[in-house]
Design an enzyme around this catalytic site. Structure first.
Site, PDB file in Angstrom:
ATOM      1  N   THR A 198       0.834  -1.191   0.000  1.00  0.00           N
ATOM      2  CA  THR A 198       0.000   0.000   0.000  1.00  0.00           C
ATOM      3  C   THR A 198       0.875   1.250   0.000  1.00  0.00           C
ATOM      4  O   THR A 198       1.985   1.238   0.520  1.00  0.00           O
ATOM      5  CB  THR A 198      -0.946   0.023   1.215  1.00  0.00           C
ATOM      6  OG1 THR A 198      -1.714   1.221   1.189  1.00  0.00           O
ATOM      7  CG2 THR A 198      -0.175  -0.050   2.522  1.00  0.00           C
ATOM      8  N   ARG A 199       0.347   2.315  -0.618  1.00  0.00           N
ATOM      9  CA  ARG A 199       0.954   3.635  -0.506  1.00  0.00           C
ATOM     10  C   ARG A 199      -0.074   4.609   0.069  1.00  0.00           C
ATOM     11  O   ARG A 199       0.136   5.813   0.060  1.00  0.00           O
ATOM     12  CB  ARG A 199       1.463   4.137  -1.864  1.00  0.00           C
ATOM     13  CG  ARG A 199       0.370   4.463  -2.862  1.00  0.00           C
ATOM     14  CD  ARG A 199       0.932   5.073  -4.139  1.00  0.00           C
ATOM     15  NE  ARG A 199      -0.075   5.702  -4.964  1.00  0.00           N
ATOM     16  CZ  ARG A 199      -0.767   5.110  -5.928  1.00  0.00           C
ATOM     17  NH1 ARG A 199      -0.564   3.821  -6.169  1.00  0.00           N
ATOM     18  NH2 ARG A 199      -1.655   5.772  -6.644  1.00  0.00           N
ATOM     19  N   HIS A 203      -8.148   1.843   4.626  1.00  0.00           N
ATOM     20  CA  HIS A 203      -9.551   2.030   4.990  1.00  0.00           C
ATOM     21  C   HIS A 203     -10.208   0.666   5.167  1.00  0.00           C
ATOM     22  O   HIS A 203      -9.554  -0.378   5.069  1.00  0.00           O
ATOM     23  CB  HIS A 203     -10.265   2.924   3.971  1.00  0.00           C
ATOM     24  CG  HIS A 203     -10.100   2.514   2.540  1.00  0.00           C
ATOM     25  ND1 HIS A 203     -10.663   1.378   2.029  1.00  0.00           N
ATOM     26  CD2 HIS A 203      -9.437   3.102   1.512  1.00  0.00           C
ATOM     27  CE1 HIS A 203     -10.371   1.276   0.747  1.00  0.00           C
ATOM     28  NE2 HIS A 203      -9.613   2.306   0.406  1.00  0.00           N
ATOM     29  N   HIS A 206      -9.683  -2.137   2.584  1.00  0.00           N
ATOM     30  CA  HIS A 206      -8.361  -2.775   2.673  1.00  0.00           C
ATOM     31  C   HIS A 206      -8.321  -3.757   3.840  1.00  0.00           C
ATOM     32  O   HIS A 206      -7.783  -4.872   3.723  1.00  0.00           O
ATOM     33  CB  HIS A 206      -7.271  -1.714   2.891  1.00  0.00           C
ATOM     34  CG  HIS A 206      -7.076  -0.785   1.753  1.00  0.00           C
ATOM     35  ND1 HIS A 206      -6.637   0.509   1.923  1.00  0.00           N
ATOM     36  CD2 HIS A 206      -7.224  -0.960   0.413  1.00  0.00           C
ATOM     37  CE1 HIS A 206      -6.547   1.099   0.752  1.00  0.00           C
ATOM     38  NE2 HIS A 206      -6.899   0.234  -0.175  1.00  0.00           N
ATOM     39  N   ARG A 292      -7.768  -3.958  -6.801  1.00  0.00           N
ATOM     40  CA  ARG A 292      -8.206  -3.087  -7.886  1.00  0.00           C
ATOM     41  C   ARG A 292      -7.113  -2.075  -8.242  1.00  0.00           C
ATOM     42  O   ARG A 292      -6.576  -1.411  -7.383  1.00  0.00           O
ATOM     43  CB  ARG A 292      -9.476  -2.372  -7.426  1.00  0.00           C
ATOM     44  CG  ARG A 292     -10.033  -1.327  -8.347  1.00  0.00           C
ATOM     45  CD  ARG A 292     -11.273  -0.719  -7.732  1.00  0.00           C
ATOM     46  NE  ARG A 292     -11.814   0.358  -8.543  1.00  0.00           N
ATOM     47  CZ  ARG A 292     -11.443   1.631  -8.433  1.00  0.00           C
ATOM     48  NH1 ARG A 292     -10.529   1.966  -7.526  1.00  0.00           N
ATOM     49  NH2 ARG A 292     -11.970   2.555  -9.194  1.00  0.00           N
TER      50      ARG A 292
END
Length: 389
Positions: A198-199, A203, A206, A292
């Site tokens: 992740t960057r 939320h 996730h 996604r």
């Protein structure tokens, strides 16, 4: 949703069979006086990040910046010249003037300090337009990865590297080399580990993906990218603070590990997804989540292109299992987090906030919906945006 798997796996072998280690400490592994009089080259932030990932084995089997044969093979075939899967050329671009003066062992510098060396074995012209078309799928200079590519020097120099010291950066408690992450996994007895790239702040969607995956494996490696990102991304310090508060309250401590991934973001979509997966294999993960628009930006890539690209490789070649998830969201009628596979309602029932909308709410001092993010994470973000004005 993921392809379900109930079997567990052992710690995977690194790509190429051996975890590369090119860390050489001055005064311990060599005499620093031997560097006197050698030519020097100052690195960009991205090249410095690449140096660390090469030297610590995150980019195994690469031992240095790639030569022309590997460069062209990666761009054309998504493989090294020997056939090993690899999707983005890890190059050291320099100006033509620098290429002319650099030879033999070159001392690499960053921030005014000597940080490593490269043994130059080859120089070759970068083929920027071709690289942009094939790796980034666009020649549009508005794409941040393409813009960075065009701004680089026109000549690539190649050769094996050394790194003098692992830079623990702004997050020393969470900054681990691949060997160190592997040691933690082994110490905890995890027979299977899923990595999550992740960057962005995490939320609830996730969190849902991670916890579904955690039902299938022994441990979760939360591995956020903390290298250079584009200017409107949430700063790394804010993101890491959000991860810390989230993991402390909502995740099983014995089954999760937060460790930062010091790469620079290239926004290369499908091609970058492959590097993200292969490097997490080198860190010891047996599974990798691809959701996604992984590593995407704007509308340059299809929603699930980063999942489809993995079908070009066999499971044995990848050496890491890909968990493919569809878009997840909170459905107000279902009363829970769902995906198109599990929700019968149309989009009018769904709570979906874009990154732009989230930033607007934070700047306005508004609360984020609890269905979208945990209140502790929202508070971290709110404080950060308040400080930033």
């Amino acid at each position: 949703m993921p392809t379900l798997m109930t079997e567990t796996t052992t710690l995977p072998t690194p790509l190429g069979g051996t975890l590369v280690n090119r860390v050489r400490r001055p005064g311990h592994d060599f005499d620093p006086a031997s560097l006197d009089g050698l030519p020097r080259l100052d690195l960009s932030e991205r090249s410095y990040a690449d140096l660390e990932l090469l030297a610590t084995g995150a980019y195994s089997p690469l031992t240095g910046f790639v030569n022309e044969a590997d460069y062209t093979s990666i761009i054309e075939h998504v493989r090294l010249a020997d056939g090993t899967p690899w999707s983005i050329p890890i190059t050291l671009p320099v100006t033509r003037d620098d290429a002319a003066r650099l030879h033999g062992t070159v001392v690499l510098t960053f921030g005014g300090q000597d940080v490593g060396t490269v043994e130059i074995q080859e120089r070759y012209d970068a083929r920027k337009s071709w690289e942009a078309r094939e790796v980034y799928r666009t020649e549009d200079a508005a794409h941040p990865g393409v813009a960075a590519l065009y701004a680089q020097g026109d000549v690539n120099v190649s050769g094996p590297v050394t790194l003098f010291e692992v830079p623990r950066g702004a997050f020393p408690a969470h900054h681990r080399t691949p060997a160190e992450v592997r040691a933690v996994i082994e110490a905890r007895g995890w027979r299977s580990t899923v990595a999550f790239q992740t960057r962005n702040p995490i939320h609830r969607a996730h969190e849902y993906l991670q916890k579904v995956a955690l039902e299938l494996v022994d441990g979760l490696l939360l591995h956020p990218l903390v290298g250079t990102t584009k200017g409107d991304d949430v700063p790394a310090a804010t993101r890491v603070e959000a991860y810390e508060v989230l993991l402390e309250k909502y995740y099983p401590q014995a089954r999760t590990l937060l460790s930062v991934y010091p790469a620079a973001m290239r926004y290369a979509g499908p091609r970058e997804a492959i590097v993200h997966a292969l490097s997490r294999r080198n860190y010891g993960a047996s599974h990798f989540i691809v959701g996604r628009d992984h590593a995407g930006v704007g509308s340059y890539y299809g929603t699930y292109d980063a999942q489809e690209i993995f079908r070009a490789f066999t499971a044995e070649e990848l050496g890491i299992r890909i968990l493919r998830f569809e878009h997840t969201f909170y459905c107000q009628s279902c009363g829970q987090l769902v995906s198109p596979r599990t929700c019968p309602h149309d989009s009018s029932h769904h709570l979906i906030l874009s990154g732009t909308k989230v930033r607007e709410k934070l700047r306005a001092g508004e609360d984020l919906p609890r269905e979208f993010t945990r209140p502790e994470v929202a508070e971290v973000l709110r404080r950060a945006y308040t400080r930033a004005g």
